[in-house]
Design an enzyme around this catalytic site. Sequence first.
Site, PDB file in Angstrom:
ATOM      1  N   CYS A   1      -5.697   1.720  -2.820  1.00  0.00           N
ATOM      2  CA  CYS A   1      -4.872   2.947  -2.905  1.00  0.00           C
ATOM      3  C   CYS A   1      -3.991   2.990  -4.163  1.00  0.00           C
ATOM      4  CB  CYS A   1      -4.027   3.106  -1.644  1.00  0.00           C
ATOM      5  SG  CYS A   1      -2.818   1.794  -1.400  1.00  0.00           S
TER       6      CYS A   1
ATOM      7  N   CYS B   1       0.824  -1.218   0.000  1.00  0.00           N
ATOM      8  CA  CYS B   1       0.000   0.000   0.000  1.00  0.00           C
ATOM      9  C   CYS B   1       0.849   1.255   0.000  1.00  0.00           C
ATOM     10  CB  CYS B   1      -0.860   0.051   1.270  1.00  0.00           C
ATOM     11  SG  CYS B   1      -2.262  -1.056   1.250  1.00  0.00           S
TER      12      CYS B   1
HETATM   13 ZN   LIG Z   1      -3.900   0.204   0.118  1.00  0.00          ZN
END
Ligand SMILES: [Zn+2]
Length: 347
Positions: free
Chosen positions: A75, A41
Site C-alpha cells: 500500500c 500500512c
Molecule cells: Zn499495506
Amino acid sequence: MRYREAAVTITDDIAWAAVMRRDRTYDGRFVTGVLTTGIYCRPSCAARHPDRGNVRFFTDCAAARAAGLRACKRCLPDDVGRDEAAVLAAIDEIRNAQDVPSLAVLAELTGYSPTHFQRIFKRAIGLSPASYARALREERARNSLSAGESVTGAIYEAGYGSASRFYEDTKGRLGMTASAWANGGAGVTINWAVVETSMGPMLVAATQKGVCRLSFGEDESELAHRFPKAELVEGGDAFAKLLAEVVASVEAPGDFSHIPLDVKGTAFQEACWDALRAIPPGETRTYSEIAAAAGNAKAVRAAGSANAKNNVAVLIPCHRVVRKGGDLGGYAYGPDIKRELLKRERR
Ligand SMILES: [Zn+2]
C-alpha cells in the site's frame, strides 16, 4: 472533496473500524503498525487484516519508523502525501486549463504513470480526472445559465469547445438537454386551439400540467416549430375547460393566478417570470425593476431577454413592463395589443 479534512481526534476504536472498512478517507491521517510482521500500512491497505492484538496505531509514517517498523510494499503508506499533492496539482491544472488536460499530461505533471495516477485521483475525488473536468464544466455552464446568459454564451464561457459537445456531455444528467429548455420536451401531448378574441386570433396550448403557450396571430405551425417532438392535438374535452378560463381572463382581466402554467426556463428566467406575475393588474414595471425583483439588479439585459422568451403572454404579464420614462417599449405581438391589454387593466 475528502482531502484536507479538519483534524479530528481519531481514537483507537475509530482507527480500527476504519481499517476494517479499508476506509480510504483515513489514508494519511494515521498508519497501522503490525508488530508481528514489523510493517506499517495505510488504513485502506488491501492486505489481509492483522489480529487486533498485534496492531498499534501511529499518527504518521515517521512515528512508525521510529518504532522500528518499515513501510508496506503493497500500500506504500509513505506516498500518501505525494498522492495528495499530485491530486491537488491536477485539480489546479484542470480548473485553470483552457482545454481539458489529457490523462497523459496530468500523469506527467505529477510524475506518476497514467494508470496509477488515474487510480489515485479516483480514490481521492471519487471521479476520474475526465469525469471531474466534465462535471466542473457542467457546473460552470449551469451557473452562467442561471445568471441569465444565453445558452451558447454560457457554454463558451464555461470552456466548452462547441455547443454540440455541451449537449452531448449534459444529456440525461440535467433532465432535459439545454435545447429542450428553450424548445419544450419530447414525449409530451399538447392540446391546442386558436380562438377569436377582441385582439385577434389567440393561440392557446397546454400540456397536462398547464398552459405552455399563449400568443396572438399564431397557429399550429408555430407550436410544431417550438415543440417539434411533442404530440399536438387540436381541442380536447379536458382542455376546453382550461381554454374557457384562459379566454375569460384575457377578455376581462382579473386574477388569473389559479390558471396552471407549464413553462421552463433558466433559474433566472423563471425568477423574472415570477416577478412579472407579481405585478398587480393596472401597474407597470421597468426592466431594471424586474431584474432586481428576480435577484440580480445588474442583469437588466437578461431580464429583457427573459421577457422576450416568455411563452405564455398575458398570463405571464410581460406586457406590464415598460421603459424608464413611461415609453411603452416593445412587445412580441405589436404595440396595439400591448396598449389594449394595459388599458383594460387600468380600469
Ligand atoms: Zn499495506
